[in-house]
Design a protein around this motif. Structure first.
Motif, short mmCIF file in Angstrom:
data_model
loop_
_atom_site.label_atom_id
_atom_site.label_comp_id
_atom_site.label_asym_id
_atom_site.label_seq_id
_atom_site.Cartn_x
_atom_site.Cartn_y
_atom_site.Cartn_z
N LEU A 166 0.82 -1.21 0.00
CA LEU A 166 0.00 0.00 0.00
C LEU A 166 0.85 1.25 0.00
O LEU A 166 1.72 1.44 0.86
N VAL A 167 0.60 2.11 -0.98
CA VAL A 167 1.16 3.46 -1.02
C VAL A 167 -0.05 4.39 -1.15
O VAL A 167 -0.63 4.49 -2.24
N PRO A 168 -0.47 5.03 -0.07
CA PRO A 168 -1.73 5.80 -0.10
C PRO A 168 -1.76 6.82 -1.22
O PRO A 168 -0.82 7.58 -1.42
N GLY A 169 -2.88 6.81 -1.96
CA GLY A 169 -3.07 7.78 -3.02
C GLY A 169 -3.67 9.07 -2.50
O GLY A 169 -3.88 9.25 -1.29
N THR A 170 -3.97 9.98 -3.43
CA THR A 170 -4.48 11.30 -3.04
C THR A 170 -5.77 11.21 -2.24
O THR A 170 -5.94 11.89 -1.21
N ALA A 171 -6.71 10.37 -2.70
CA ALA A 171 -7.99 10.25 -2.02
C ALA A 171 -7.83 9.71 -0.60
O ALA A 171 -8.47 10.19 0.35
N THR A 172 -6.97 8.71 -0.45
CA THR A 172 -6.73 8.13 0.87
C THR A 172 -6.09 9.15 1.80
O THR A 172 -6.48 9.29 2.97
N LEU A 173 -5.09 9.87 1.30
CA LEU A 173 -4.43 10.88 2.12
C LEU A 173 -5.39 11.98 2.54
O LEU A 173 -5.34 12.47 3.68
N LYS A 174 -6.30 12.37 1.64
CA LYS A 174 -7.29 13.39 1.99
C LYS A 174 -8.21 12.88 3.09
O LYS A 174 -8.56 13.63 4.02
N SER A 175 -8.60 11.60 3.03
CA SER A 175 -9.46 11.03 4.07
C SER A 175 -8.74 10.97 5.40
O SER A 175 -9.34 11.23 6.45
N VAL A 176 -7.46 10.63 5.37
CA VAL A 176 -6.67 10.62 6.60
C VAL A 176 -6.58 12.03 7.20
O VAL A 176 -6.75 12.22 8.41
N GLU A 177 -6.34 13.01 6.34
CA GLU A 177 -6.28 14.40 6.81
C GLU A 177 -7.60 14.83 7.43
O GLU A 177 -7.62 15.47 8.50
N ASP A 178 -8.71 14.46 6.79
CA ASP A 178 -10.03 14.80 7.34
C ASP A 178 -10.24 14.12 8.69
O ASP A 178 -10.83 14.70 9.61
N GLY A 179 -9.79 12.86 8.82
CA GLY A 179 -9.94 12.15 10.07
C GLY A 179 -9.14 12.79 11.20
O GLY A 179 -9.62 12.92 12.33
N LEU A 180 -7.93 13.22 10.88
CA LEU A 180 -7.11 13.90 11.87
C LEU A 180 -7.76 15.22 12.30
O LEU A 180 -7.74 15.58 13.48
N ALA A 181 -8.34 15.93 11.33
CA ALA A 181 -9.01 17.19 11.65
C ALA A 181 -10.22 16.95 12.55
O ALA A 181 -10.47 17.70 13.50
N LEU A 182 -10.97 15.88 12.26
CA LEU A 182 -12.16 15.56 13.06
C LEU A 182 -11.76 15.28 14.50
O LEU A 182 -12.36 15.80 15.45
N MET A 183 -10.73 14.46 14.69
CA MET A 183 -10.32 14.11 16.05
C MET A 183 -9.69 15.29 16.77
O MET A 183 -9.85 15.45 17.98
#
Length: 208
Positions: free
Chosen positions: A112-129
């Motif tokens: 796994l090498v996270p793509g743009t969509a995955t990285l954006k979801s991770v960023e959103d999750g970090l922002a939510l928490m």
């Protein structure tokens, strides 16, 4: 009909389900697609790139929260639960995604090498928490711990079972507690949820 990159990845995932990761080869894939190797490498430059694309496709559903396609809906969803609930929901989605493909955990753990969509979801999750009281560092550590837990758990679920027979289980005379645990084992779903809860409640206790 013209061959597209998505067709190659879909065919490769279907082949993975049939033969497993060890026997997945570009030659078998070209035969399945009915194309020459050059046509395949027009869409993926190497087997490593193919495996990376497959892994990213496998985990994509885990990083998509149902009903959060628009910004307004995403805000509503974010307000609907705590960081622990969102983390646990993500973990269950990831487990389902990995179990949905033969050798899914092995594929993702190694390629796994996270793509743009995955990285954006991770960023959103970090922002939510972060909005719910966690520091970015705490959120990142939790995310890493949960992801590692899920992948490791599914790796064990998907590994080949030990052969049946006398040598398959522990000697009750030497391992009575282990035998008791195996006898009373609640099943993989309950065990997975219990371990996941330990992670989130542990951080909650630390924050308190």
């Amino acid at each position: 009909m013209a061959l597209h990159r998505d067709d190659v990845i879909a065919a490769a995932l279907d082949l993975l389900d049939e033969v497993g990761l060890e026997r997945l080869t570009t030659r078998a894939l070209t035969e399945r697609l009915g194309v020459a190797p050059g046509a395949l490498y027009w869409h993926v430059r190497s087997k490593q790139e193919l495996l990376t694309a497959m892994a990213d496709t496998v985990v994509a559903p885990a990083f998509t929260t149902p009903g959060t396609e628009s910004g307004k809906e995403a805000e509503t969803e974010a307000e609907a639960g705590s960081w622990a609930q969102h983390t646990e929901a993500f973990a269950h989605r990831l487990r389902r995604a990995l179990l949905g493909r033969r050798d899914g955990a092995r594929l993702v753990s190694g390629h796994l090498v996270p793509g743009t969509a995955t990285l954006k979801s991770v960023e959103d999750g970090l922002a939510l928490m972060s909005a719910q009281g966690l520091t970015p560092a705490q959120a990142a550590v939790l995310g890493h711990a949960v992801t590692s837990y899920v992948i490791g758990f599914v790796l064990q679920e998907q590994q080949e079972h030990a052969p049946t027979g006398e040598a398959a289980g522990p000697d009750p005379a030497h391992y009575p507690l282990l035998l008791q645990w195996q006898t009373e084992h609640p099943g993989p779903d309950a065990t997975f949820t219990a371990g996941l809860t330990l992670l989130t409640t542990g951080l909650a206790a630390q924050l308190a």
